[in-house]
Design a protein around this motif. Structure first.
Motif, PDB file in Angstrom:
ATOM      1  N   ILE A   1      29.431 -41.465  42.784  1.00 14.94           N
ATOM      2  CA  ILE A   1      28.044 -41.629  42.361  1.00 14.94           C
ATOM      3  C   ILE A   1      27.915 -41.372  40.862  1.00 14.94           C
ATOM      4  O   ILE A   1      27.160 -42.055  40.154  1.00 14.94           O
ATOM      5  CB  ILE A   1      27.128 -40.687  43.161  1.00 14.94           C
ATOM      6  CG1 ILE A   1      27.046 -41.157  44.618  1.00 14.94           C
ATOM      7  CG2 ILE A   1      25.729 -40.619  42.551  1.00 14.94           C
ATOM      8  CD1 ILE A   1      26.306 -40.197  45.535  1.00 14.94           C
ATOM      9  N   GLY A   2      28.669 -40.394  40.358  1.00 14.66           N
ATOM     10  CA  GLY A   2      28.644 -40.112  38.934  1.00 14.66           C
ATOM     11  C   GLY A   2      29.102 -41.302  38.102  1.00 14.66           C
ATOM     12  O   GLY A   2      28.503 -41.618  37.058  1.00 14.66           O
ATOM     13  N   LEU A   3      30.161 -41.979  38.543  1.00 12.53           N
ATOM     14  CA  LEU A   3      30.613 -43.177  37.830  1.00 12.53           C
ATOM     15  C   LEU A   3      29.575 -44.281  37.903  1.00 12.53           C
ATOM     16  O   LEU A   3      29.326 -44.998  36.911  1.00 12.53           O
ATOM     17  CB  LEU A   3      31.932 -43.672  38.426  1.00 12.53           C
ATOM     18  CG  LEU A   3      33.169 -42.800  38.167  1.00 12.53           C
ATOM     19  CD1 LEU A   3      34.396 -43.428  38.817  1.00 12.53           C
ATOM     20  CD2 LEU A   3      33.402 -42.626  36.669  1.00 12.53           C
ATOM     21  N   LEU A   4      28.937 -44.435  39.062  1.00 11.19           N
ATOM     22  CA  LEU A   4      27.897 -45.447  39.221  1.00 11.19           C
ATOM     23  C   LEU A   4      26.735 -45.194  38.268  1.00 11.19           C
ATOM     24  O   LEU A   4      26.253 -46.120  37.598  1.00 11.19           O
ATOM     25  CB  LEU A   4      27.410 -45.453  40.669  1.00 11.19           C
ATOM     26  CG  LEU A   4      26.250 -46.402  41.004  1.00 11.19           C
ATOM     27  CD1 LEU A   4      26.694 -47.847  40.875  1.00 11.19           C
ATOM     28  CD2 LEU A   4      25.709 -46.117  42.402  1.00 11.19           C
ATOM     29  N   LEU A   5      26.298 -43.945  38.185  1.00  8.53           N
ATOM     30  CA  LEU A   5      25.199 -43.610  37.292  1.00  8.53           C
ATOM     31  C   LEU A   5      25.627 -43.688  35.828  1.00  8.53           C
ATOM     32  O   LEU A   5      24.815 -44.004  34.953  1.00  8.53           O
ATOM     33  CB  LEU A   5      24.669 -42.209  37.614  1.00  8.53           C
ATOM     34  CG  LEU A   5      24.040 -42.044  39.001  1.00  8.53           C
ATOM     35  CD1 LEU A   5      23.635 -40.595  39.233  1.00  8.53           C
ATOM     36  CD2 LEU A   5      22.835 -42.967  39.146  1.00  8.53           C
ATOM     37  N   GLY A   6      26.898 -43.390  35.561  1.00  5.00           N
ATOM     38  CA  GLY A   6      27.395 -43.515  34.199  1.00  5.00           C
ATOM     39  C   GLY A   6      27.348 -44.943  33.696  1.00  5.00           C
ATOM     40  O   GLY A   6      27.106 -45.191  32.501  1.00  5.00           O
ATOM     41  N   LEU A   7      27.581 -45.895  34.584  1.00  2.36           N
ATOM     42  CA  LEU A   7      27.491 -47.304  34.202  1.00  2.36           C
ATOM     43  C   LEU A   7      26.090 -47.653  33.727  1.00  2.36           C
ATOM     44  O   LEU A   7      25.910 -48.535  32.873  1.00  2.36           O
ATOM     45  CB  LEU A   7      27.873 -48.197  35.388  1.00  2.36           C
ATOM     46  CG  LEU A   7      29.350 -48.198  35.783  1.00  2.36           C
ATOM     47  CD1 LEU A   7      29.542 -48.924  37.108  1.00  2.36           C
ATOM     48  CD2 LEU A   7      30.199 -48.847  34.688  1.00  2.36           C
TER      49      LEU A   7
ATOM     50  N   PRO B   1      23.660 -47.146  26.360  1.00  2.00           N
ATOM     51  CA  PRO B   1      22.838 -46.966  25.164  1.00  2.00           C
ATOM     52  C   PRO B   1      23.447 -46.010  24.153  1.00  2.00           C
ATOM     53  O   PRO B   1      23.431 -46.290  22.946  1.00  2.00           O
ATOM     54  CB  PRO B   1      21.513 -46.414  25.730  1.00  2.00           C
ATOM     55  CG  PRO B   1      21.453 -46.936  27.122  1.00  2.00           C
ATOM     56  CD  PRO B   1      22.874 -46.906  27.591  1.00  2.00           C
ATOM     57  N   LEU B   2      24.007 -44.893  24.608  1.00  2.00           N
ATOM     58  CA  LEU B   2      24.630 -43.948  23.681  1.00  2.00           C
ATOM     59  C   LEU B   2      25.894 -44.541  23.083  1.00  2.00           C
ATOM     60  O   LEU B   2      26.193 -44.325  21.896  1.00  2.00           O
ATOM     61  CB  LEU B   2      24.942 -42.647  24.414  1.00  2.00           C
ATOM     62  CG  LEU B   2      25.560 -41.540  23.556  1.00  2.00           C
ATOM     63  CD1 LEU B   2      24.576 -41.090  22.490  1.00  2.00           C
ATOM     64  CD2 LEU B   2      25.979 -40.348  24.424  1.00  2.00           C
ATOM     65  N   ALA B   3      26.657 -45.282  23.885  1.00  2.00           N
ATOM     66  CA  ALA B   3      27.874 -45.908  23.373  1.00  2.00           C
ATOM     67  C   ALA B   3      27.545 -46.903  22.265  1.00  2.00           C
ATOM     68  O   ALA B   3      28.229 -46.963  21.237  1.00  2.00           O
ATOM     69  CB  ALA B   3      28.617 -46.595  24.515  1.00  2.00           C
ATOM     70  N   GLN B   4      26.497 -47.694  22.455  1.00  2.00           N
ATOM     71  CA  GLN B   4      26.081 -48.644  21.419  1.00  2.00           C
ATOM     72  C   GLN B   4      25.612 -47.923  20.167  1.00  2.00           C
ATOM     73  O   GLN B   4      25.901 -48.359  19.044  1.00  2.00           O
ATOM     74  CB  GLN B   4      24.975 -49.541  21.968  1.00  2.00           C
ATOM     75  CG  GLN B   4      25.420 -50.460  23.096  1.00  2.00           C
ATOM     76  CD  GLN B   4      24.270 -51.263  23.669  1.00  2.00           C
ATOM     77  OE1 GLN B   4      23.202 -51.382  23.075  1.00  2.00           O
ATOM     78  NE2 GLN B   4      24.489 -51.814  24.869  1.00  2.00           N
ATOM     79  N   LYS B   5      24.903 -46.821  20.350  1.00  2.00           N
ATOM     80  CA  LYS B   5      24.415 -46.047  19.210  1.00  2.00           C
ATOM     81  C   LYS B   5      25.563 -45.499  18.386  1.00  2.00           C
ATOM     82  O   LYS B   5      25.485 -45.422  17.147  1.00  2.00           O
ATOM     83  CB  LYS B   5      23.519 -44.906  19.709  1.00  2.00           C
ATOM     84  CG  LYS B   5      22.982 -44.015  18.610  1.00  2.00           C
ATOM     85  CD  LYS B   5      22.129 -42.893  19.184  1.00  2.00           C
ATOM     86  CE  LYS B   5      21.647 -41.965  18.081  1.00  2.00           C
ATOM     87  NZ  LYS B   5      20.831 -40.842  18.628  1.00  2.00           N
TER      88      LYS B   5
ATOM     89  N   GLY C   1      32.350 -49.310  22.642  1.00  2.00           N
ATOM     90  CA  GLY C   1      32.130 -50.295  23.674  1.00  2.00           C
ATOM     91  C   GLY C   1      31.134 -49.783  24.708  1.00  2.00           C
ATOM     92  O   GLY C   1      30.976 -48.578  24.893  1.00  2.00           O
ATOM     93  N   ASP C   2      30.478 -50.692  25.410  1.00  2.00           N
ATOM     94  CA  ASP C   2      29.423 -50.308  26.342  1.00  2.00           C
ATOM     95  C   ASP C   2      29.893 -49.306  27.392  1.00  2.00           C
ATOM     96  O   ASP C   2      29.127 -48.437  27.821  1.00  2.00           O
ATOM     97  CB  ASP C   2      28.852 -51.547  27.040  1.00  2.00           C
ATOM     98  CG  ASP C   2      27.956 -52.367  26.129  1.00  2.00           C
ATOM     99  OD1 ASP C   2      27.658 -51.889  25.012  1.00  2.00           O
ATOM    100  OD2 ASP C   2      27.569 -53.483  26.519  1.00  2.00           O
ATOM    101  N   PHE C   3      31.138 -49.424  27.825  1.00  2.00           N
ATOM    102  CA  PHE C   3      31.629 -48.587  28.908  1.00  2.00           C
ATOM    103  C   PHE C   3      32.617 -47.523  28.426  1.00  2.00           C
ATOM    104  O   PHE C   3      33.454 -47.039  29.190  1.00  2.00           O
ATOM    105  CB  PHE C   3      32.268 -49.455  29.989  1.00  2.00           C
ATOM    106  CG  PHE C   3      31.318 -50.483  30.535  1.00  2.00           C
ATOM    107  CD1 PHE C   3      30.172 -50.105  31.218  1.00  2.00           C
ATOM    108  CD2 PHE C   3      31.558 -51.837  30.341  1.00  2.00           C
ATOM    109  CE1 PHE C   3      29.288 -51.037  31.717  1.00  2.00           C
ATOM    110  CE2 PHE C   3      30.675 -52.784  30.828  1.00  2.00           C
ATOM    111  CZ  PHE C   3      29.534 -52.380  31.521  1.00  2.00           C
ATOM    112  N   PHE C   4      32.497 -47.167  27.138  1.00  2.00           N
ATOM    113  CA  PHE C   4      33.395 -46.171  26.551  1.00  2.00           C
ATOM    114  C   PHE C   4      33.315 -44.851  27.305  1.00  2.00           C
ATOM    115  O   PHE C   4      34.337 -44.276  27.702  1.00  2.00           O
ATOM    116  CB  PHE C   4      33.043 -45.958  25.076  1.00  2.00           C
ATOM    117  CG  PHE C   4      33.781 -44.834  24.414  1.00  2.00           C
ATOM    118  CD1 PHE C   4      35.092 -44.997  23.988  1.00  2.00           C
ATOM    119  CD2 PHE C   4      33.169 -43.597  24.219  1.00  2.00           C
ATOM    120  CE1 PHE C   4      35.782 -43.953  23.384  1.00  2.00           C
ATOM    121  CE2 PHE C   4      33.845 -42.556  23.610  1.00  2.00           C
ATOM    122  CZ  PHE C   4      35.149 -42.738  23.196  1.00  2.00           C
TER     123      PHE C   4
END
Length: 388
Positions: free
Chosen positions: A39-45, A50-54, A58-61
């Protein structure tokens, strides 16, 4: 000492390690831990892009990092579950010594990463938070001391554990990290209660804690600001609490839809301290109830199995680990819905954080090792034999 008094039954000779481990492990608790991580990985996706882009990643860093640290944590957890309680105790005591030294040196070599509290060591490629590793090690060490005090001619372990708890709490409060300090003190209090502490003493300790809280409120701007914000009946919608409570309200029962949530764009800690707000907004209260049920299952099943355990060290250490795990989850979710003041505490196995997930893996590995079925008989059997 316990085996000398009560006797024990030997393991099945020649049984391979893995079949014996699978036969004795609490499979429900193990399944719940893996479910929480998934569930943590699902919510991390949903929460981390947004923080990765900031930060120009990469989006999934952050999801990839969480998957890596989580895999390491689960591997460590499984390895710890295969240890016998004596090895877990030795590992806990040694780990406590190392974590305590690291915690004491934080004011000199640590960093706050601009968050106002010196809690981390910057490693260049990442950071380490010693307090996360200190918690399970402290529980095991305190349980060992309390159990030793019950032996004939044993040391005053309860007193030693109390002094150690006070020193740890003071070091955490100096960071300041009142959330972790309260968690350590809570775990110690639960173990002390199970060990047979007088109620008057526990009430006196509670009074001291209240007095310490009042002192901190008067002398710590960081602590006072969080308490004042919690007591204020009006919620500033531009604060983290404001964003989180609004997201939970908007999510309703079934959520606004996967990827449709907006709180992740406003909350800087959406992937860590306020991950439950993302879950509530996008997936609704249904997922939140599932998460709560998973934590409750881990705690209740562990405590139920520990009730039948006759070794005092295992009972105390297991109870401390289970209660600390459960209360940390409760505090994290309670902050998000404004039941508690802001604490800066992660949701175990769900929130992003290398130190958090690895330390949680160690703690749950020790808890699963303590709750494994051992061929020694149960405490109820001993009491029945004594009554005959």
């Amino acid at each position: 000492m316990t085996e000398m008094v009560y006797g024990s039954v030997r393991d099945q000779v020649g049984e391979p390690v893995l079949p014996r481990w699978w036969r004795t492990i609490d499979k429900w608790t193990l399944t719940c831990v893996f479910a929480l991580f998934g569930i943590g990985l699902l919510l991390g996706l949903a929460a981390s892009p947004p923080l990765a882009q900031k930060n120009n990643f990469g989006d999934f860093f952050y999801v990839q990092r969480q998957a890596f640290f989580g895999s390491v944590a689960l591997a460590i957890m499984v390895m710890v579950t295969m240890m016998d309680p004596a090895k877990v105790r030795r590992l806990g005591v040694l780990g406590f010594g190392g974590a305590f030294i690291a915690l004491a040196l934080l004011p000199f070599f640590g960093t706050d990463f601009g968050k106002g509290a010196v809690r981390w060591y910057s490693m260049g490629f990442g950071s380490v938070q010693p307090s996360e590793f200190l918690k399970p090690a402290f529980v095991v060490t305190a349980a060992w001391l309390m159990a030793a005090s019950q032996e004939i001619g044993g040391p005053p372990g309860r007193l030693y554990s109390f002094f150690i708890a006070i020193v740890v709490v003071m070091l955490l409060a100096l960071q300041p990290d009142f959330g972790q300090a309260s968690l350590v003190l809570f775990a110690w209090g639960v173990m002390y209660f199970v060990a047979g502490a007088p109620m008057l003493l526990l009430i006196a300790i509670a009074g001291v804690v209240v007095a310490a809280g009042m002192f901190a409120y008067e002398n710590s701007e960081h602590f006072a600001r969080r308490i004042d914000g919690f007591l204020n009946p009006d919620i500033d919608p531009t604060t983290q609490i404001g964003y989180a409570t609004n997201a939970i309200r908007e999510g309703g029962l079934f959520g606004v839809g996967v990827g449709e949530g907006t709180v992740k764009w406003s909350l800087p800690d959406a992937h860590t301290d306020f991950i439950i707000a993302v879950a509530a907004e996008e997936y609704g209260l249904i997922l939140v109830f599932i998460i709560i049920a998973l934590y409750a299952t881990i705690c209740v099943r562990s405590l139920w199995r520990l009730m039948r355990e006759r070794d005092p060290f295992i009972r105390l250490a297991g109870t401390g680990l289970a209660c600390a795990f459960g209360i940390q989850a409760f505090i994290n979710m309670g902050v998000a819905v404004r039941l508690l003041p802001a604490k800066g505490m992660t949701l175990p196995f769900v929130s992003y954080g290398g130190s958090s997930v690895i330390a949680s893996g160690i703690a749950l590995g020790a808890l699963l090792a303590f709750t494994r079925t051992r061929p020694q008989g149960e405490i109820g059997d001993v009491l029945i034999r004594r009554g005959r």
